[in-house]
Each structure stands twice: as structure tokens, then as C-alpha cells.
Design a protein around this motif. Structure first.
Motif, PDB file in Angstrom:
ATOM      1  N   VAL A  67       2.413   1.901  -0.953  1.00  6.36           N
ATOM      2  CA  VAL A  67       1.585   2.628   0.023  1.00  6.36           C
ATOM      3  C   VAL A  67       1.585   4.122  -0.286  1.00  6.36           C
ATOM      4  CG1 VAL A  67       1.393   3.301   2.454  1.00  6.36           C
ATOM      5  CG2 VAL A  67       1.855   0.922   1.855  1.00  6.36           C
TER       6      VAL A  67
ATOM      7  N   ILE B 171      -1.484  -5.270  -1.108  1.00  2.00           N
ATOM      8  CA  ILE B 171      -2.936  -5.375  -0.926  1.00  2.00           C
ATOM      9  C   ILE B 171      -3.555  -3.990  -0.759  1.00  2.00           C
ATOM     10  CG2 ILE B 171      -4.734  -6.230   0.626  1.00  2.00           C
ATOM     11  CD1 ILE B 171      -2.963  -8.652   1.175  1.00  2.00           C
ATOM     12  N   TYR B 172      -2.880  -3.134  -0.001  1.00  2.00           N
ATOM     13  CA  TYR B 172      -3.381  -1.762   0.206  1.00  2.00           C
ATOM     14  C   TYR B 172      -3.494  -1.025  -1.126  1.00  2.00           C
ATOM     15  CZ  TYR B 172      -3.410   3.079   1.911  1.00  2.00           C
ATOM     16  OH  TYR B 172      -3.720   4.393   2.154  1.00  2.00           O
ATOM     17  N   PHE B 173      -2.520  -1.184  -1.985  1.00  2.00           N
ATOM     18  CA  PHE B 173      -2.550  -0.530  -3.296  1.00  2.00           C
ATOM     19  C   PHE B 173      -3.630  -1.137  -4.184  1.00  2.00           C
ATOM     20  CE2 PHE B 173      -1.268   0.106  -7.681  1.00  2.00           C
ATOM     21  CZ  PHE B 173      -0.846   1.422  -7.700  1.00  2.00           C
TER      22      PHE B 173
ATOM     23  N   ARG C  60      -0.359   5.072  -3.528  1.00  2.00           N
ATOM     24  CA  ARG C  60      -1.815   5.227  -3.358  1.00  2.00           C
ATOM     25  C   ARG C  60      -2.143   6.534  -2.637  1.00  2.00           C
ATOM     26  NH1 ARG C  60      -6.136   1.192  -0.197  1.00  2.00           N
ATOM     27  NH2 ARG C  60      -7.697   2.830   0.168  1.00  2.00           N
TER      28      ARG C  60
ATOM     29  N   GLY D 178       1.480  -6.345   2.692  1.00  2.00           N
ATOM     30  CA  GLY D 178       0.511  -5.347   3.119  1.00  2.00           C
ATOM     31  C   GLY D 178       0.401  -4.180   2.158  1.00  2.00           C
ATOM     32  N   GLY D 179       1.548  -3.684   1.678  1.00  2.00           N
ATOM     33  CA  GLY D 179       1.527  -2.572   0.739  1.00  2.00           C
ATOM     34  C   GLY D 179       0.893  -2.936  -0.583  1.00  2.00           C
TER      35      GLY D 179
ATOM     36  N   LYS E 246      -6.427  -2.475  -3.437  1.00  2.00           N
ATOM     37  CA  LYS E 246      -7.800  -2.162  -3.033  1.00  2.00           C
ATOM     38  C   LYS E 246      -8.330  -0.888  -3.682  1.00  2.00           C
ATOM     39  CE  LYS E 246      -8.254  -4.608   1.369  1.00  2.00           C
ATOM     40  NZ  LYS E 246      -9.509  -5.270   0.968  1.00  2.00           N
ATOM     41  N   SER E 247      -7.458  -0.020  -4.158  1.00  2.00           N
ATOM     42  CA  SER E 247      -7.900   1.213  -4.831  1.00  2.00           C
ATOM     43  C   SER E 247      -7.613   1.188  -6.329  1.00  2.00           C
ATOM     44  CB  SER E 247      -7.221   2.431  -4.193  1.00  2.00           C
ATOM     45  OG  SER E 247      -7.762   2.705  -2.922  1.00  2.00           O
TER      46      SER E 247
END
Length: 304
Positions: free
Chosen positions: A197, A292-294, A200, A289-290, A296-297
Motif C-alpha cells: 500500500v 490488489i491495491y498495488f 503505491r 487488499g494491499g 491496480k496501478s
């Protein structure tokens, strides 16, 4: 003049849809496009040897300029523990009513340092390795994960000193020490998720790296590193929401699990209720969650 008349007019560029169809027909894809999540996981697993080698190389080079070399891997958290013992244990008296306070304190410092160092390294995982990111094609999540793995390796070195301290202060070896393994696995998963997280965030806003030490210092003070959350909350003088926040604080949860595993005077009654489900939930929330969050970018890292 005749040459100008004989020159055929330029062919107009095909529309965007036709260009995309032409590229697809010839097997061309967008450079640096984000793969699907399952494909991303597969690419990351295929580079697991690179992740391990990269983390080991970073750990080896970390203290290469110091005369004591890798000894600082153990000395740094020990010196921090000594400072905290003097300030909090002696001057502020937090050691009163806490059995085996030095093992209690050293365990807390070592486990907290694992989380703190992982997050601090993660803030510069992308921005500090732009040359590597721009030169080679690989799943960028390999960088924050490798930094987290580096801190895990450093913690394992420190654990050798922790075992010596425990034995010197009369803490016996017991089967409960085996609980340290699942506790560390859960903490590593949590740390890796949070590290991705902040990686990113740090890639887009480098100033995060300047702010993070202040946030982590505040987090440390409410995580029971130097004092007992159980002793503070047993008097029922705090609002319930504050007590709940202290007991479910993920850093405090992992610290308490390690203390319960390693220190025989730290009993199950001192653990917050449902501590293992809480530790597992934090690991899954932060880890999945972390990641997937990473992901996505993925296509934006190293650009701009």
C-alpha cells in the motif's frame, strides 16, 4: 512542378478501432499493460528466486560500510530496547507489575521493528528503484515483497539474540515457542500488504517517505511496545471504544502473540479475546487488499 503533381496524396491514418484491430491481428499488445490478477500472481511466483536473491543482497549490503558489519542487525534493536528501558521502564515506571520486563520489552521492540522497517522500506520500494523498474519488465510487487522479506531475515538474526536474553533471564524453553512460527507468518503477510500500500502511495507521492516516520512513531506508542496494554485496560477507566482499539491494534496483536509464545509469565488471560482470529483477519485484509491495491496501478509504476 511535375514531380509535385505526380506525388500521390498521403494515405490517411486508419481510425483508432482499425489500429487496435490491426495490432490484435498481428499479435501486438499494449506495452506495460496490467495483466489479469491470476496472471500477475503467476508471474510473481515465477520470479520467487529473484525476490529471495534481491532481499538477501539488500540485507548483505545494508551494513557493508560499517566496521561491525552484520552485527548491527542485532545491535540496533538491542540499543533501542536499552534506551526504552531507561526512559519508560525506569524513569516512567512502566515495568512495575510486569513480570520479566526486559524479555517483555525486547520482544516488543524486535517485533515492532519488523513492522516499522518493512513499512519504511516500502515507501521507497518503487521511487528508490526507478532505474530497475524502467529497465526491466517484471511484476513490480516483487520489490515491496522483497523489502519485507529482507526485514524478516533481519528479524530472524535478531531472534538469536532474543533467545539468549530469554534464557539469561530465566525464561525456560517450552513447546509454546513453536507458536512463534504461525505468528510470524501472519505478521509477515500483514507487513507485506501494508508495504505494498505505501509502495503505491510513495510511487505517486514521494513526500510520504518524509511523513511516515512520524506516523509510525505515533503507532508505536499505542501498540504496547514499552508498556502493558493489559495493565492499562484492566482498570476500566477508559472508554470501551478506546480499549477495543488498543486490543485490536494489529501491531499490538502480533506483539502480544509473540510474547505469549516466548515468555512463560505472559499468560493467555493477558491476551485480548479472539486474538488469533484478529491476527488472521488483519493478515488477510492487509495482505489480499494491499496486493490488489498495488496491482491496480501496475502499469503506472516508473512512468512520468
Amino acid at each position: 512542378m511535375s514531380q509535385a503533381l505526380d506525388t500521390p496524396p498521403p494515405t490517411p491514418a486508419p481510425p483508432g478501432d482499425d489500429l487496435a484491430a490491426l495490432a490484435a491481428r498481428h499479435g501486438l499488445t499494449v506495452s506495460g499493460a496490467r495483466p489479469t490478477l491470476s496472471e500477475y500472481v503467476r508471474q510473481l511466483w515465477a520470479r520467487r528466486h529473484f525476490i529471495g536473491a534481491f532481499s538477501t543482497a539488500k540485507l548483505t549490503s545494508q551494513y557493508s560500510q560499517a566496521k561491525l558489519g552484520q552485527v548491527w542487525q542485532v545491535m540496533t534493536p538491542l540499543l533501542n530496547a536499552a534506551v526504552y528501558y531507561f526512559i519508560f521502564g525506569i524513569l516512567l515506571g512502566t515495568k512495575k507489575g510486569v513480570p520479566d520486563y526486559i524479555p517483555f520489552l525486547v520482544t516488543g521492540v524486535f517485533i515492532w521493528t519488523f513492522t516499522q522497517s518493512s513499512i519504511l522500506a516500502g515507501t521507497r520500494a518503487i521511487s528508490g528503484n526507478l532505474g530497475l523498474v524502467r529497465a526491466l519488465h517484471f511484476p513490480r510487487a516483487a520489490l515491496p515483497i522483497s523489502f519485507c522479506l529482507q526485514q524478516l531475515q533481519q528479524l530472524l538474526f535478531s531472534m538469536c539474540a532474543l533467545v539468549v536474553i530469554l534464557l539469561c533471564f530465566g525464561v525456560p524453553v517450552s513447546l509454546s515457542w513453536l507458536l512463534a512460527v504461525p505468528a510470524l507468518v501472519l505478521q509477515f503477510t500483514f507487513n507485506a500488504g501494508v508495504t505494498m500500500v505505501v509502495a503505491r502511495m510513495g510511487a505517486k507521492t514521494p513526500d510520504i517517505a518524509q511523513l511516515m516516520p512520524f506516523l509510525l512513531r505515533t503507532w508505536m506508542y499505542v501498540s504496547g511496545v514499552m508498556w502493558s496494554i493489559d495493565k492499562l485496560t484492566e482498570k476500566d477507566h477508559l472508554p470501551h471504544i478506546v480499549t477495543l482499539a488498543l486490543e485490536t491494534n494489529p501491531a499490538a496483536v502480533y506483539i502480544d502473540l509473540m510474547r505469549y509464545a516466548l515468555i512463560d509469565s505472559f499468560h493467555a488471560s493477558q491476551l485480548p479475546p479472539h486474538v488469533w482470529p484478529a491476527a488472521t483477519a488483519w493478515a488477510l485484509i492487509a495482505g489480499v487488499g494491499g496486493f490488489i491495491y498495488f496491482w491496480k496501478s501496475e502499469e503506472t509504476y516508473g512512468r512520468g
